[in-house]
Design a protein around this motif. Structure first.
Motif, PDB file in Angstrom:
ATOM      1  N   SER A  84       0.852  -1.193   0.000  1.00 44.62           N
ATOM      2  CA  SER A  84       0.000   0.000   0.000  1.00 44.62           C
ATOM      3  C   SER A  84       0.886   1.241   0.000  1.00 44.62           C
ATOM      4  CB  SER A  84      -0.884  -0.006   1.245  1.00 44.62           C
ATOM      5  OG  SER A  84      -1.411   1.286   1.452  1.00 44.62           O
ATOM      6  N   ILE A  85       0.396   2.281  -0.621  1.00 45.32           N
ATOM      7  CA  ILE A  85       1.137   3.548  -0.640  1.00 45.32           C
ATOM      8  C   ILE A  85       1.213   4.113   0.788  1.00 45.32           C
ATOM      9  CG2 ILE A  85      -0.763   5.204  -1.022  1.00 45.32           C
ATOM     10  CD1 ILE A  85       2.265   5.227  -3.254  1.00 45.32           C
ATOM     11  N   LEU A  86       0.237   3.700   1.609  1.00 43.09           N
ATOM     12  CA  LEU A  86       0.197   4.206   2.989  1.00 43.09           C
ATOM     13  C   LEU A  86       1.335   3.655   3.841  1.00 43.09           C
ATOM     14  CD1 LEU A  86      -3.657   4.020   3.564  1.00 43.09           C
ATOM     15  CD2 LEU A  86      -2.272   6.091   3.463  1.00 43.09           C
ATOM     16  N   SER A  87       1.973   2.582   3.385  1.00 44.59           N
ATOM     17  CA  SER A  87       3.108   2.071   4.157  1.00 44.59           C
ATOM     18  C   SER A  87       4.379   2.878   3.884  1.00 44.59           C
ATOM     19  CB  SER A  87       3.327   0.586   3.876  1.00 44.59           C
ATOM     20  OG  SER A  87       3.612   0.377   2.519  1.00 44.59           O
ATOM     21  N   PHE A  88       4.316   3.792   2.904  1.00 44.56           N
ATOM     22  CA  PHE A  88       5.488   4.623   2.576  1.00 44.56           C
ATOM     23  C   PHE A  88       5.287   6.081   2.971  1.00 44.56           C
ATOM     24  CE2 PHE A  88       5.480   1.148  -0.478  1.00 44.56           C
ATOM     25  CZ  PHE A  88       6.771   0.674  -0.357  1.00 44.56           C
ATOM     26  N   PHE A  89       4.071   6.555   2.734  1.00 47.43           N
ATOM     27  CA  PHE A  89       3.801   7.967   2.973  1.00 47.43           C
ATOM     28  C   PHE A  89       2.889   8.074   4.189  1.00 47.43           C
ATOM     29  CE2 PHE A  89       4.093   8.520  -1.902  1.00 47.43           C
ATOM     30  CZ  PHE A  89       5.471   8.448  -1.827  1.00 47.43           C
ATOM     31  N   GLN A  90       3.219   9.010   5.073  1.00 49.63           N
ATOM     32  CA  GLN A  90       2.518   9.048   6.342  1.00 49.63           C
ATOM     33  C   GLN A  90       1.433  10.102   6.369  1.00 49.63           C
ATOM     34  OE1 GLN A  90       5.283   8.918   9.591  1.00 49.63           O
ATOM     35  NE2 GLN A  90       5.588   6.808   8.941  1.00 49.63           N
ATOM     36  N   LYS A  91       0.401   9.753   7.139  1.00 50.32           N
ATOM     37  CA  LYS A  91      -0.622  10.760   7.421  1.00 50.32           C
ATOM     38  C   LYS A  91      -0.044  11.778   8.391  1.00 50.32           C
ATOM     39  CE  LYS A  91      -4.572   7.904   6.463  1.00 50.32           C
ATOM     40  NZ  LYS A  91      -5.882   7.385   6.862  1.00 50.32           N
ATOM     41  N   PRO A  92      -0.462  13.019   8.280  1.00 53.87           N
ATOM     42  CA  PRO A  92       0.123  14.065   9.148  1.00 53.87           C
ATOM     43  C   PRO A  92      -0.243  13.838  10.618  1.00 53.87           C
ATOM     44  CG  PRO A  92      -1.701  14.943   7.838  1.00 53.87           C
ATOM     45  CD  PRO A  92      -1.473  13.549   7.352  1.00 53.87           C
ATOM     46  N   VAL A  98      -1.722  10.329  -6.720  1.00 52.68           N
ATOM     47  CA  VAL A  98      -1.439  11.317  -7.760  1.00 52.68           C
ATOM     48  C   VAL A  98      -1.287  12.690  -7.110  1.00 52.68           C
ATOM     49  CG1 VAL A  98      -3.912  11.542  -8.292  1.00 52.68           C
ATOM     50  CG2 VAL A  98      -2.236  12.346  -9.940  1.00 52.68           C
ATOM     51  N   SER A  99      -0.311  13.426  -7.583  1.00 51.67           N
ATOM     52  CA  SER A  99      -0.062  14.762  -7.071  1.00 51.67           C
ATOM     53  C   SER A  99       0.035  15.708  -8.266  1.00 51.67           C
ATOM     54  CB  SER A  99       1.249  14.757  -6.281  1.00 51.67           C
ATOM     55  OG  SER A  99       1.609  16.056  -5.917  1.00 51.67           O
ATOM     56  N   LEU A 100      -0.863  16.690  -8.280  1.00 50.85           N
ATOM     57  CA  LEU A 100      -0.935  17.645  -9.394  1.00 50.85           C
ATOM     58  C   LEU A 100      -0.607  19.034  -8.870  1.00 50.85           C
ATOM     59  CD1 LEU A 100      -2.134  18.726 -12.226  1.00 50.85           C
ATOM     60  CD2 LEU A 100      -4.282  18.960 -10.955  1.00 50.85           C
ATOM     61  N   LEU A 101       0.190  19.773  -9.621  1.00 50.68           N
ATOM     62  CA  LEU A 101       0.387  21.193  -9.298  1.00 50.68           C
ATOM     63  C   LEU A 101       0.337  22.010 -10.576  1.00 50.68           C
ATOM     64  CD1 LEU A 101       1.093  23.564  -7.391  1.00 50.68           C
ATOM     65  CD2 LEU A 101       3.499  23.105  -7.857  1.00 50.68           C
ATOM     66  N   LEU A 102      -0.533  23.015 -10.581  1.00 55.41           N
ATOM     67  CA  LEU A 102      -0.544  24.027 -11.644  1.00 55.41           C
ATOM     68  C   LEU A 102      -0.215  25.341 -10.950  1.00 55.41           C
ATOM     69  CD1 LEU A 102      -3.838  22.952 -13.486  1.00 55.41           C
ATOM     70  CD2 LEU A 102      -1.491  22.302 -14.042  1.00 55.41           C
ATOM     71  N   ARG A 103       0.992  25.830 -11.166  1.00 54.27           N
ATOM     72  CA  ARG A 103       1.456  27.022 -10.442  1.00 54.27           C
ATOM     73  C   ARG A 103       0.680  28.274 -10.857  1.00 54.27           C
ATOM     74  NH1 ARG A 103       6.421  24.065 -10.260  1.00 54.27           N
ATOM     75  NH2 ARG A 103       6.717  24.340 -12.490  1.00 54.27           N
ATOM     76  N   SER A 104       0.510  29.164  -9.890  1.00 59.21           N
ATOM     77  CA  SER A 104      -0.301  30.365 -10.139  1.00 59.21           C
ATOM     78  C   SER A 104       0.247  31.190 -11.311  1.00 59.21           C
ATOM     79  CB  SER A 104      -0.382  31.216  -8.869  1.00 59.21           C
ATOM     80  OG  SER A 104       0.905  31.459  -8.357  1.00 59.21           O
ATOM     81  N   GLU A 105       1.585  31.204 -11.476  1.00 60.24           N
ATOM     82  CA  GLU A 105       2.181  32.007 -12.558  1.00 60.24           C
ATOM     83  C   GLU A 105       1.759  31.517 -13.945  1.00 60.24           C
ATOM     84  OE1 GLU A 105       3.683  31.359  -9.213  1.00 60.24           O
ATOM     85  OE2 GLU A 105       5.227  30.373 -10.380  1.00 60.24           O
ATOM     86  N   GLU A 156      -6.931  13.289   3.740  1.00 60.80           N
ATOM     87  CA  GLU A 156      -5.783  13.818   4.460  1.00 60.80           C
ATOM     88  C   GLU A 156      -4.607  13.844   3.513  1.00 60.80           C
ATOM     89  OE1 GLU A 156      -5.787  12.395   8.949  1.00 60.80           O
ATOM     90  OE2 GLU A 156      -6.271  10.801   7.557  1.00 60.80           O
ATOM     91  N   HIS A 157      -3.878  14.929   3.548  1.00 64.32           N
ATOM     92  CA  HIS A 157      -2.664  15.001   2.747  1.00 64.32           C
ATOM     93  C   HIS A 157      -1.611  14.089   3.350  1.00 64.32           C
ATOM     94  CE1 HIS A 157      -2.625  18.141  -0.399  1.00 64.32           C
ATOM     95  NE2 HIS A 157      -3.822  18.315   0.100  1.00 64.32           N
ATOM     96  N   LEU A 158      -1.023  13.287   2.533  1.00 67.39           N
ATOM     97  CA  LEU A 158       0.065  12.442   3.016  1.00 67.39           C
ATOM     98  C   LEU A 158       1.369  13.216   2.873  1.00 67.39           C
ATOM     99  CD1 LEU A 158      -0.810   8.982   1.429  1.00 67.39           C
ATOM    100  CD2 LEU A 158      -1.429   9.875   3.669  1.00 67.39           C
ATOM    101  N   GLY A 159       2.265  12.999   3.798  1.00 70.72           N
ATOM    102  CA  GLY A 159       3.588  13.604   3.692  1.00 70.72           C
ATOM    103  C   GLY A 159       4.456  12.760   2.780  1.00 70.72           C
ATOM    104  N   ILE A 160       4.941  13.352   1.713  1.00 76.23           N
ATOM    105  CA  ILE A 160       5.809  12.625   0.785  1.00 76.23           C
ATOM    106  C   ILE A 160       7.240  13.060   1.071  1.00 76.23           C
ATOM    107  CG2 ILE A 160       6.369  12.173  -1.641  1.00 76.23           C
ATOM    108  CD1 ILE A 160       3.444  12.941  -2.284  1.00 76.23           C
ATOM    109  N   PRO A 161       8.038  12.177   1.691  1.00 84.65           N
ATOM    110  CA  PRO A 161       9.396  12.608   2.042  1.00 84.65           C
ATOM    111  C   PRO A 161      10.260  12.807   0.799  1.00 84.65           C
ATOM    112  CG  PRO A 161       8.987  10.318   2.722  1.00 84.65           C
ATOM    113  CD  PRO A 161       7.748  10.796   2.059  1.00 84.65           C
ATOM    114  N   ASP A 162      11.173  13.760   0.871  1.00 86.35           N
ATOM    115  CA  ASP A 162      12.143  13.924  -0.211  1.00 86.35           C
ATOM    116  C   ASP A 162      13.023  12.686  -0.243  1.00 86.35           C
ATOM    117  OD1 ASP A 162      11.402  16.380  -1.181  1.00 86.35           O
ATOM    118  OD2 ASP A 162      12.546  17.463   0.343  1.00 86.35           O
ATOM    119  N   ALA A 163      13.314  12.229  -1.433  1.00 85.42           N
ATOM    120  CA  ALA A 163      14.125  11.013  -1.536  1.00 85.42           C
ATOM    121  C   ALA A 163      15.204  11.203  -2.588  1.00 85.42           C
ATOM    122  CB  ALA A 163      13.225   9.831  -1.905  1.00 85.42           C
TER     123      ALA A 163
END
Lengths: 14, 257
Positions: A6-14, B48-55, B124-131
């Motif tokens: 699951s993607i949830l096992s990599f990315f955490q809820k805040p 999926v993560s989408l960004l359309l910047r304001s500029e 809920e937004h998930l935190g995507i760590p920099d990798a």
């Protein structure tokens, strides 16, 4: 056998 | 109040086609940074993560941060009513329960308003760590689409391996196996045709082809796609959206039990 992770096992809820 | 005017309205049409099969309902977030979305598929395998910047917008007014829950199927139905050359404006009031899409023909002789009901979505937004990724492959998006489509006729899992030889896409199914190897090739007439393989460490990971095929719906957005791989991390498949942003798909790998 392969298991789909699951993607949830990599990315955490805040 | 929110008012976002996008001259190249076709970009928004293409963005919707790229995500509506993966995600049913999602919150679009609007802030001074831009118009964005983060959502998982219903089985929580892909994000999926989408960004359309304001500029990137000709006019961008967002008085306060706003999160608008939309059914992407319904939004797609509405945006399909815009012409490919139309200018699209997204309008909403703070605290309102609708969003309006306005379509203007390039000659200004046709103006249409489509108002869509918003919905409350718990997300809920998930935190995507920099990798740091072990390997990053940039290739023509049409080639990646072709490979995913071809391999999915043979098997349902793709193994993507990057070595100093190149990048290998493999699958196996009841009727047999398939291997497609791409080597780095930067001696091309057009830079978008190049295959660039940046390997810091060799990597090999398995992924469900069904999801990869779904990601390739974004092919019309960009001539190139970037695939970032690290062992023990979801793959990132990224398409740039013109000069204004990106769609990134994250897909969790399959592992041996």
């Amino acid at each position: 056998m392969q298991r789909q992770r699951s993607i949830l096992s990599f990315f955490q809820k805040p | 109040m929110l008012e976002l005017r996008l001259v190249q309205g076709s970009l928004l049409k293409k963005v919707l086609e790229s995500i509506k099969d993966l995600v049913n309902d999602a919150n679009f977030d609007c802030s001074s940074t831009g118009f964005s979305l983060q959502a998982m598929d219903s089985s929580h395998v892909a994000l999926v993560s989408l960004l359309l910047r304001s500029e990137g917008f000709e006019h961008y007014r967002c008085d306060r941060n706003l999160s608008m829950g939309m059914n992407l199927g319904n939004m797609s139905k509405m945006l399909k009513c815009a012409g490919n050359d139309d200018i699209i404006t997204i309008k909403a009031d703070d605290g309102g329960d609708t969003v309006t899409f306005m379509f203007e023909s390039p000659t200004q002789d046709k103006i249409a308003d489509f108002e869509m009901k918003l919905m409350d979505i718990d997300s809920e937004h998930l935190g995507i760590p920099d990798a740091e990724y072990h390997s990053i492959v940039r290739m023509p998006s049409s080639e990646f689409q072709r490979i995913c489509k071809d391999l999915s006729t043979i098997g349902d899992t793709v193994v993507i391996s990057v070595t100093k030889e190149g990048v290998k896409f493999s699958t196996a199914g009841d009727i047999g196996t398939a291997n497609i190897v791409l080597r780095q090739n930067t001696t091309v007439d057009k830079p978008e045709d190049a295959i660039v393989i940046e390997m810091n460490e060799p990597v090999s990971l398995s992924f469900a082809l069904r999801y990869m095929n779904s990601f390739t719906k974004a092919t019309p957005l960009s001539d190139t796609v970037t695939i970032s791989l690290s062992s023990e991390l979801p793959v990132v498949v990224e398409y740039k959206v013109a000069e204004m942003g990106y769609i990134r798909y994250y897909l969790a790998p399959k592992i041996e039990e």
